[in-house]
Every structure is written in C-alpha cells, then in structure tokens.
Scaffold this active site. Sequence first.
Site, PDB file in Angstrom:
ATOM      1  N   GLN A  17      -5.385  -1.673   9.662  1.00 10.77           N
ATOM      2  CA  GLN A  17      -4.975  -2.928   9.019  1.00 10.77           C
ATOM      3  C   GLN A  17      -5.513  -4.126   9.806  1.00 10.77           C
ATOM      4  OE1 GLN A  17      -3.230  -3.249   5.993  1.00 10.77           O
ATOM      5  NE2 GLN A  17      -3.801  -5.382   6.249  1.00 10.77           N
ATOM      6  N   LYS A  58       0.842  -1.202   0.000  1.00 11.44           N
ATOM      7  CA  LYS A  58       0.000   0.000   0.000  1.00 11.44           C
ATOM      8  C   LYS A  58       0.878   1.254   0.000  1.00 11.44           C
ATOM      9  CE  LYS A  58      -3.676  -2.574   2.212  1.00 11.44           C
ATOM     10  NZ  LYS A  58      -4.365  -2.989   3.432  1.00 11.44           N
ATOM     11  N   ASP A 115     -11.184   2.215   3.502  1.00 11.35           N
ATOM     12  CA  ASP A 115     -11.388   0.780   3.272  1.00 11.35           C
ATOM     13  C   ASP A 115     -12.869   0.481   3.003  1.00 11.35           C
ATOM     14  OD1 ASP A 115      -9.310  -0.974   3.071  1.00 11.35           O
ATOM     15  OD2 ASP A 115      -9.099  -1.333   5.224  1.00 11.35           O
TER      16      ASP A 115
END
Length: 280
Positions: free
Chosen positions: A93, A49, A116
């Site tokens: 995460q 990422k 997300d």
Amino acid sequence: MSEVINGRALAEEVLSSAKQKFQKIERKVTLSIIRIGDDQASLIYIRNKEAAAEKLGVEVKKNHFPKETEFNKVSALIDELNADESVDGILLQLPLPEHINPRLLIDRILPEKDVDGLTSINQGKLFVSDDSGIRPCTPMGVLYMIKSICNNISGMYAVVLGRSATVGRPMAQLLLRENCTVSIAHSCSKNLPDICRQGDIVVSAVGCPLFVKADWIKEGAIVIDVGINRDQNNKIIGDVDFLPISRVARAISPVPGGVGPMTVAYLMHNVVAAASERYE
Ligand code: NAP
C-alpha cells in the site's frame, strides 16, 4: 448536460466477471496486503479492498509495520511472500514512509504476484505491448470507464494530466495502445489549458482540488477525474470542477463514486488473474 459515468455500477461489472473466473479456481485465493506507517487514507483504501475481496471470497492477509521500519525488514517479508505458494497476490500500500525507496520495494515483488501491476517488469511489458504482464489497476479502471462511453477511441486525442509511474504514465500507454494520440502534461508543461482543450479525452491525475476548469474542456469531450483531494470541510473532491464541466463534456466521472471503485475492482480482477495464471 453530460452523462455521469457511474464508477460503482461499472465496478460491479468488473467484479462480476472476476467472480466468474474466481469460481473456476478450486482452491483458496489469497491476497497479502503490506502497510507501513499510519497514513489514514491508506487505511480507508485497504478497508475498501478488503470489502471487495470478502465479497468475492478472496482471503486477505494483512501485515502492518510501524512507520520507522527499515527497508530490509519489509523486503524480507516480501521475499517470504514471494516464496509462499499459498499467496497469489502481494500489494504494497502506497505511499511509503519517506526513508523507504518505493521503487526498490515494489521491484522486490515477483511480477506474477504484483497485482497492482507496478513492478518495472510489468510496467515494461505494458510499454512494449507485451500482453503477458499484469496491468496497473487505476489506469485499467479509467480505460474501462472511457470505453463504456465510446468503445472505439482509435484516432482520438487524449490528454493525460500527471506523469506518475502509478497513474499518468501507464494511463498514457493504455490509451496509446487503443490508438489514441496522447499528450502527457505535468507541472512543467506550458499552456496547460490549451493542451487540454485539444482533448477528446481528458484524464486528470494531478492531485490538486478543482484544478481542471470548464474553459479547458472541448465540447463533447470525455473527462475522467482520478484525483482524490480534501476540501476545507474534509470532504473528498476530485481534480475537476465537476458542475461547470458537466455542462460542456459528453461524459464525466464523479468523485467519489468514479475511479475509486474501479481501482478496487481491477485489483480483484488482477488477483483472480494472477491466481488462475499460476495454476493453469
Ligand atoms: P503524484 O505521484 O503526486 O503525481 C501527480 C502528477 O501531477 C505529477 O506528474 C505532477 O507533475 C502533476 N502535477 C502536480 N501539480 C501540477 C500542476 N500544477 N500542473 C500540472 N501538473 C501537475 O500523484 P499520483 O499518485 O499520480 O495520483 C494523482 C492523484 O490521483 C492523487 O490525487 C491521488 O490521490 C489520486 N489517485 C486516485 C486513485 C483512485 O483510485 N481514484 C488511484 C491513484 C491515485 P510532476 O511530475 O512534474 O511533479
């Protein structure tokens, strides 16, 4: 033989479109990544990422907490990042250590910074077809891959294996929005091979190596493998038995080089969209 869907090439398309939008933003764009604990796979995902963000010009700020960190400490940081005008996106995460309820922490993130697309607000918006929400990265990447093979999937029968809130459920919603007839299968489903054999589209997000077999796949189907598993030699493999299925399917995505790069590309798409939305 079926067409192999090149996730790396398609991810470049998504990134290039994100870059065009990024160039119109006349200020710094910042993504904040929170990691708790020492999950090794998470480290690799975060590195990927970061690399994509760097390519685009997005600044990444990382916060790492030890595994035993209490919920309140992380939620206090999320509150700070929510209030920080310079932060455009917040990514927590996953997976989290077992003592932390992921849903409570995810829902602490402001929906407009939830790059997300996993907060209950953004998931709910997808559920009710409200286009103002941020969409989850992996399902969006999968949909792009499917549409690279067949742009109009209206009326097709889609089978989604897996019902997690991060992949299976939002995937099914996106396919429903494309007017597919959708079945979601899970660990309690009976006659899984029969269910799969109906699919013009099969998306597997189960997390079991080589779970989907060639005789589960209808000739000409589009097969997308979301799974990331390790074999005995620690090599990354998917959920789908690639070679035999590639002799039956119309198109199939590989692992690695399939859904993984698309997930990262859609994260960047979401960061840029979040940054432009907040200042337009
Ligand atoms: P998850 O939360 O563990 O969900 C797995 C789903 O598969 C559950 O719904 C489970 O059913 C179902 N399942 C498990 N065993 C099954 C079986 N034997 N038969 C039928 N269904 C079964 O996992 P996830 O987060 O959705 O991720 C799924 C896979 O995708 C993992 O390998 C993950 O690493 C990978 N992934 C990849 C990306 C990427 O970017 N490529 C992104 C996210 C996830 P129940 O609900 O009944 O337990």
